[in-house]
Design a protein around this motif. Structure first.
Motif, PDB file in Angstrom:
ATOM      1  N   ASP A   1       0.816  -1.222   0.000  1.00 22.27           N
ATOM      2  CA  ASP A   1       0.000   0.000   0.000  1.00 22.27           C
ATOM      3  C   ASP A   1       0.847   1.268   0.000  1.00 22.27           C
ATOM      4  O   ASP A   1       0.356   2.338   0.356  1.00 22.27           O
TER       5      ASP A   1
ATOM      6  N   LYS B   1      -0.328   4.649  -1.005  1.00 22.54           N
ATOM      7  CA  LYS B   1      -1.257   5.439  -0.194  1.00 22.54           C
ATOM      8  C   LYS B   1      -0.576   6.633   0.476  1.00 22.54           C
ATOM      9  O   LYS B   1      -1.247   7.493   1.043  1.00 22.54           O
TER      10      LYS B   1
ATOM     11  N   HIS C   1      -3.832   4.104  -5.719  1.00 21.98           N
ATOM     12  CA  HIS C   1      -2.661   3.828  -4.868  1.00 21.98           C
ATOM     13  C   HIS C   1      -1.847   2.656  -5.409  1.00 21.98           C
ATOM     14  O   HIS C   1      -0.647   2.539  -5.152  1.00 21.98           O
TER      15      HIS C   1
ATOM     16  N   HIS D   1      -5.406  -6.054  -4.953  1.00 22.82           N
ATOM     17  CA  HIS D   1      -6.855  -5.842  -4.814  1.00 22.82           C
ATOM     18  C   HIS D   1      -7.658  -6.704  -5.773  1.00 22.82           C
ATOM     19  O   HIS D   1      -8.879  -6.572  -5.849  1.00 22.82           O
TER      20      HIS D   1
HETATM   21 FE   LIG Z   1      -4.243  -1.593  -1.068  1.00 23.75          FE
END
Ligand SMILES: [Fe+2]
Length: 445
Positions: free
Chosen positions: A237, A240, A266, A293
């Motif tokens: 991540d 992000k 992201h 994801h």
């Molecule tokens: Fe993620």
């Protein structure tokens, strides 16, 4: 011609005839002796004699064949020719064998034939010498190559062992570099966004545990290297970091379509952020970051489904959702571990024959892990920041170098704090130059 010829006969007239004959055809170095004994005396100082000619019968002294035999000790390579008036073949055979006589020549000899015999003998000896030289050269070459081959083999073994050591050391260095890179990133995340830091750390830790468990379950450790899977978990991540502040406050269910799109960015941002990493690392992190994801039912960001999704990405997908449900308010958390597992199970096995979200095998392994490892065990931090010097106690070990506000180096990491250090910290603080960022190793009880 530079050949040296020794003629031995008890008759001067024969010696003169031989001397004349050989000088006439061009030989310049002719020696003569009246007996075998004298002949041996001459050979003692002329061991380079090329041709030795001896009459078989020489008065009361040694015979020609006996002399020729003894001449071998001085001139083993010389051409030996026996002059004889005898027709006794036994004597001849014995002499040929024992004295290595090249030829015997009957008296009276034919000058032309005798010269030819001498020339033939010298020619044969020359050929034999060349052959011996060739064999000798070959033997030496063979010996050299044998020794060289042994040396090269040894050198090869040493090189192979050096290479192994070098590769091992490169591997260790690369692993240390990756580890310190990861530390630095986590450290940065901790400052920029503590929530993201905690999530990434936990996902990384779960990923490491998953790699070990998957390997234990029969997968190859080459396909699931714990260090890299942890790295992928920590970085999944990273994109992000670019989120606007507002996105961290809106629950997932309340996001508008535009905001959802913004959130999904992201993944691309994460790939952008790792672009300067070493090729071999970037290549293996790319898919896990890009696909974390994606879900097996095809309802992820890019619509990839089932085993099109990278294995690591499927593992991160499970761990990521678990951690979000457990701790993120934006995802409906916090929830207890069993509650989350039950909730996720509904998405693993579909009762309506539809494809579930998660890989069943990976989920089973994760369920087993999550029920056996407590939050405390997973979340144990290696270091902790102390809010102020009031919290410093002697015996604590510094996890980072310690500097003062004015950037004066005070103490090095791994130093065990003593009461005198705390005294100094207080003095510095009174002088408006207090220490800052005090990180100590967390106690492991
Ligand atoms: Fe993620």
């Amino acid at each position: 011609m530079n050949y040296k010829i020794l003629c031995v006969d008890d008759e001067q007239i024969i010696l003169d005839a031989l001397d004349r004959l050989f000088r006439h055809v061009g030989y310049q170095y002719i020696l003569t002796a009246h007996s075998g004994e004298l002949g041996l005396g001459i050979l003692e100082n002329n061991q380079d004699a090329d041709v030795i000619i001896a009459d078989e019968k020489m008065g009361n002294g040694m015979s020609g064949s006996q002399f020729l035999k003894e001449s071998m000790s001085f001139c083993p390579d010389a051409i030996r020719i026996q002059l004889t008036a005898y027709s006794d073949s036994d004597i001849l055979v014995e002499a040929v064998n024992e004295a290595k006589i090249f030829r015997h020549v009957r008296k009276p000899w034919n000058n032309k034939q005798l010269v030819q015999i001498v020339q033939e003998g010298l020619k044969q000896r020359l050929l034999k010498r060349r052959e011996n030289q060739r064999l000798d050269k070959m033997t030496r070459a063979a010996k050299y190559y044998r020794a060289e081959s042994v040396r090269l083999k040894k050198e090869n073994q040493e090189l192979a062992s050096n290479l192994d050591q070098l590769q091992e050391s490169i591997g260790q260095t690369a692993s240390k570099t990756n580890q310190s890179f990861l530390d630095t990133l986590l450290f940065t995340m901790q400052y920029v966004n503590p929530t993201l830091w905690q999530h990434s750390r936990r996902v990384g830790k779960w990923c490491r545990l998953m790699a070990d468990a998957v390997v234990e379950d029969g997968q190859s450790s080459m396909a699931f290297p714990a260090d890299f899977l942890e790295m992928a978990g920590v970085l999944h991540d990273i994109g992000k970091l670019k989120f606007p502040e507002s996105l961290w406050r809106i629950p997932v269910v309340d996001l508008s379509e535009d905001q959802k799109k913004q959130v999904s960015m992201h993944v691309e941002d994460g790939l952008w952020l790792i672009r300067r990493m070493p090729d071999e690392v970037r290549k293996i992190l790319r898919k896990p970051i890009r696909q974390h994801h994606e879900r097996r039912d095809g309802k992820g960001y890019y619509g990839i489904f089932l085993d099109q999704i990278d294995d690591w990405a499927q593992i991160i997908g499970i761990v990521n959702d678990y951690d979000n449900f457990r701790f993120s308010k934006l995802h409906g958390g916090p929830l207890g571990p069993l509650e989350v597992i039950e909730k996720m199970k509904e998405d693993v096995y579909s009762s309506s024959q539809q494809i579930g979200k998660y890989n069943e095998r990976f989920f089973d392994i994760f369920e087993n892990l999550s029920t056996n490892i407590s939050d405390e065990e997973l979340d144990r931090t290696e270091s902790v920041e102390l809010p102020s010097i009031q919290d410093v106690t002697s015996g604590q070990i510094l996890a980072e170098d310690l500097y003062t506000v004015k950037d004066i180096f005070f103490l090095a990491r791994n130093h065990m704090i003593e009461s005198s250090d705390i005294e100094k910290m207080r003095i510095y603080e009174d002088e408006d130059n207090g220490v800052r960022n005090i990180w100590v190793q967390s106690s492991q009880e």
